[in-house]
Design a protein around this motif. Structure first.
Motif, PDB file in Angstrom:
ATOM      1  N   SER A  12       2.042   1.669 -46.041  1.00 58.54           N
ATOM      2  CA  SER A  12       3.096   1.182 -45.153  1.00 58.54           C
ATOM      3  C   SER A  12       4.421   1.860 -45.466  1.00 58.54           C
ATOM      4  CB  SER A  12       3.229  -0.325 -45.268  1.00 58.54           C
ATOM      5  OG  SER A  12       3.556  -0.688 -46.586  1.00 58.54           O
ATOM      6  N   ILE A  45       3.972   4.517 -30.796  1.00 52.54           N
ATOM      7  CA  ILE A  45       2.972   5.169 -31.644  1.00 52.54           C
ATOM      8  C   ILE A  45       2.691   6.578 -31.143  1.00 52.54           C
ATOM      9  CG2 ILE A  45       0.532   5.153 -32.238  1.00 52.54           C
ATOM     10  CD1 ILE A  45       0.680   2.242 -32.692  1.00 52.54           C
ATOM     11  N   ALA A  98       4.125   5.265 -44.051  1.00 53.48           N
ATOM     12  CA  ALA A  98       4.205   5.208 -42.590  1.00 53.48           C
ATOM     13  C   ALA A  98       5.634   4.988 -42.124  1.00 53.48           C
ATOM     14  CB  ALA A  98       3.291   4.103 -42.070  1.00 53.48           C
ATOM     15  N   ARG A 125       1.373  -0.515 -29.740  1.00 52.26           N
ATOM     16  CA  ARG A 125       2.823  -0.336 -29.839  1.00 52.26           C
ATOM     17  C   ARG A 125       3.238   0.914 -29.078  1.00 52.26           C
ATOM     18  NH1 ARG A 125       3.874   0.109 -35.833  1.00 52.26           N
ATOM     19  NH2 ARG A 125       4.630   2.141 -35.198  1.00 52.26           N
ATOM     20  N   GLU A 137      -3.419   4.594 -39.733  1.00 49.09           N
ATOM     21  CA  GLU A 137      -3.716   5.964 -39.332  1.00 49.09           C
ATOM     22  C   GLU A 137      -3.554   6.916 -40.513  1.00 49.09           C
ATOM     23  OE1 GLU A 137      -1.150   7.144 -36.209  1.00 49.09           O
ATOM     24  OE2 GLU A 137      -2.543   8.613 -35.375  1.00 49.09           O
ATOM     25  N   THR A 139       0.169  -3.436 -33.709  1.00 49.21           N
ATOM     26  CA  THR A 139       0.878  -2.534 -34.608  1.00 49.21           C
ATOM     27  C   THR A 139       0.151  -1.208 -34.797  1.00 49.21           C
ATOM     28  OG1 THR A 139      -0.159  -3.606 -36.491  1.00 49.21           O
ATOM     29  CG2 THR A 139       2.011  -4.370 -35.887  1.00 49.21           C
ATOM     30  N   ASN A 140      -1.160  -1.238 -34.698  1.00 46.63           N
ATOM     31  CA  ASN A 140      -1.906  -0.015 -34.964  1.00 46.63           C
ATOM     32  C   ASN A 140      -2.292   0.770 -33.722  1.00 46.63           C
ATOM     33  OD1 ASN A 140      -1.827  -0.292 -37.711  1.00 46.63           O
ATOM     34  ND2 ASN A 140      -3.837  -1.248 -37.868  1.00 46.63           N
ATOM     35  N   ARG A 146       3.763   6.970 -36.729  1.00 47.68           N
ATOM     36  CA  ARG A 146       2.452   6.890 -37.381  1.00 47.68           C
ATOM     37  C   ARG A 146       2.301   5.532 -38.038  1.00 47.68           C
ATOM     38  NH1 ARG A 146      -0.599  10.802 -35.104  1.00 47.68           N
ATOM     39  NH2 ARG A 146       0.381  12.846 -35.285  1.00 47.68           N
ATOM     40  N   THR A 147       1.095   5.010 -37.987  1.00 47.95           N
ATOM     41  CA  THR A 147       0.849   3.713 -38.596  1.00 47.95           C
ATOM     42  C   THR A 147       0.231   3.883 -39.976  1.00 47.95           C
ATOM     43  OG1 THR A 147      -1.411   3.493 -37.777  1.00 47.95           O
ATOM     44  CG2 THR A 147       0.364   2.822 -36.301  1.00 47.95           C
ATOM     45  N   ASP A 148       0.381   2.837 -40.740  1.00 51.25           N
ATOM     46  CA  ASP A 148      -0.194   2.899 -42.086  1.00 51.25           C
ATOM     47  C   ASP A 148      -1.707   3.092 -42.034  1.00 51.25           C
ATOM     48  OD1 ASP A 148      -0.637   0.432 -40.991  1.00 51.25           O
ATOM     49  OD2 ASP A 148      -0.092  -0.718 -42.756  1.00 51.25           O
TER      50      ASP A 148
END
Length: 314
Positions: A90, A65, A93, A62, A103, A58-59, A99-101
DNA sequence: AAAGTCTTCAACCGCCGGCGA
DNA sequence: CTCGCCGGCGGTTGAAGACTT
């Protein structure tokens, strides 16, 4: 509820992922999809716990992203969203595609948070912290916003024919706040508790300013006097002083430190009449300043990008 | 050039809520 | 209703690189 740790102590690898591990995970997910993270590593031939796999996917792995530096628009959106949602990374995000949480959280902690502090703004409440505030920092914050073409240093100091954005009365406010007996009448309801944006209460004196009625659920009511009305607070016993917390917060709306074009926008009091806040393409909160037209309309306008569905916050 | 300090960010940890048995 | 599993979240850590002295 005793739950076993997801990471088995024996034999499971920790630490940075190798390219081989990445490839295994990618291959597996591309073939089978991701469903049961607990069994996935075993099925994929990875010596990792499911949690680690999920995090890595997920980070980092993926395909959707977006990597690289945050754009100014993203940065602005993060600040705005954080002012509403707090540390709900989250949720933030989810409104910043790609963008990930993690990040965003990292970016907040390493960049934005520090800049806000330098600007004298508490990154938790998005309120000016008088104990943090110093003018050099305010001027320094111009570099934070310098992606706009405006020379904010000039504007803040009143150059270029405009009124100074840093009203000398801010300094007086600092003094009056510290000595005001109304500090005892703090209204804790206005604090940004639990990440919920709450409307400021009505000012008792409409000449001072009052929040605009929220006719549009898509709009964050964000009008609150910050500049130009301090004299009224000082001079009018009926006027409600801005809220102060134990830590000398003066909660101000998020747009006080960032207009739609990124400048810090200390605004004039709004008109007292409820303002229809509608726009087809974007939502503006427009402070229709009639008292001082020399303030740039851009500064008095806060635009919520379309992709930020404010409705979901409410 | 080396040592010390700071910054960044991937990854981990512990907790929580939802859900099914 | 309780229990256990699972996914998800937010806070924190620490290695590595960047920067400064």
């Amino acid at each position: 509820m005793g739950r076993t740790p997801c990471c088995d102590k024996n034999g499971l690898k920790k630490g940075p992922w190798t390219p081989e591990e990445d490839q295994k995970l990618i291959d597996y997910i591309q073939t089978h999809g991701y469903g049961n993270w607990r069994t996935l590593p075993k099925n994929a031939g990875l010596q990792r716990c499911g949690k680690s796999c999920r995090l890595r996917w997920t980070n980092y792995l993926r395909p959707d992203i977006k990597r690289g530096r945050f754009s100014f628009e993203e940065e602005e959106a993060i600040i705005q969203l954080h002012s509403v949602l707090g540390n709900k990374w989250s949720a933030i995000a989810a409104r910043l595609p790609g963008r990930t949480d993690n990040e965003i959280k990292n970016y907040w902690n390493t960049n934005i948070r520090k800049r806000l502090l330098r600007m004298g703004i508490d990154p938790v409440t998005h309120s000016p912290r008088l104990d943090l505030l110093d003018l050099s920092s305010i001027l320094g914050c111009c570099s934070f916003y310098n992606q706009s073409q405006m020379n904010m240093s000039t504007r803040l100091l009143g150059g270029g024919g405009g009124q100074p954005l840093v009203n000398p009365e801010i300094l007086r406010l600092a003094t009056s706040i510290m000595s005001s007996p109304q500090r005892e009448n703090q209204n804790p309801d206005f604090l940004f508790h639990e990440n919920q944006y709450q409307q400021p209460p009505l000012m008792q004196n409409t000449n001072v300013a009052e929040p605009v009625m929220n006719n549009n659920p898509n709009v964050i009511i964000d009008q609150f006097p910050f500049n130009g009305c301090f004299t009224d607070w000082q001079n009018n016993a009926n006027a409600v002083l801005p809220y102060l917390t134990e830590d000398n917060y003066v909660p101000v709306p998020s747009n006080c430190y960032g207009g739609g074009n990124g400048e810090p926008s200390f605004r004039t009091p709004s008109s007292s009449s409820p303002t229809p806040l509608n726009s087809n393409n974007s939502t503006y909160i427009n402070s229709s300043s009639t008292e001082d037209e020399s303030y740039s309309s851009d500064i008095l306008k806060f635009e919520i990008p379309d992709f930020l569905d404010v409705n979901e916050f409410m």
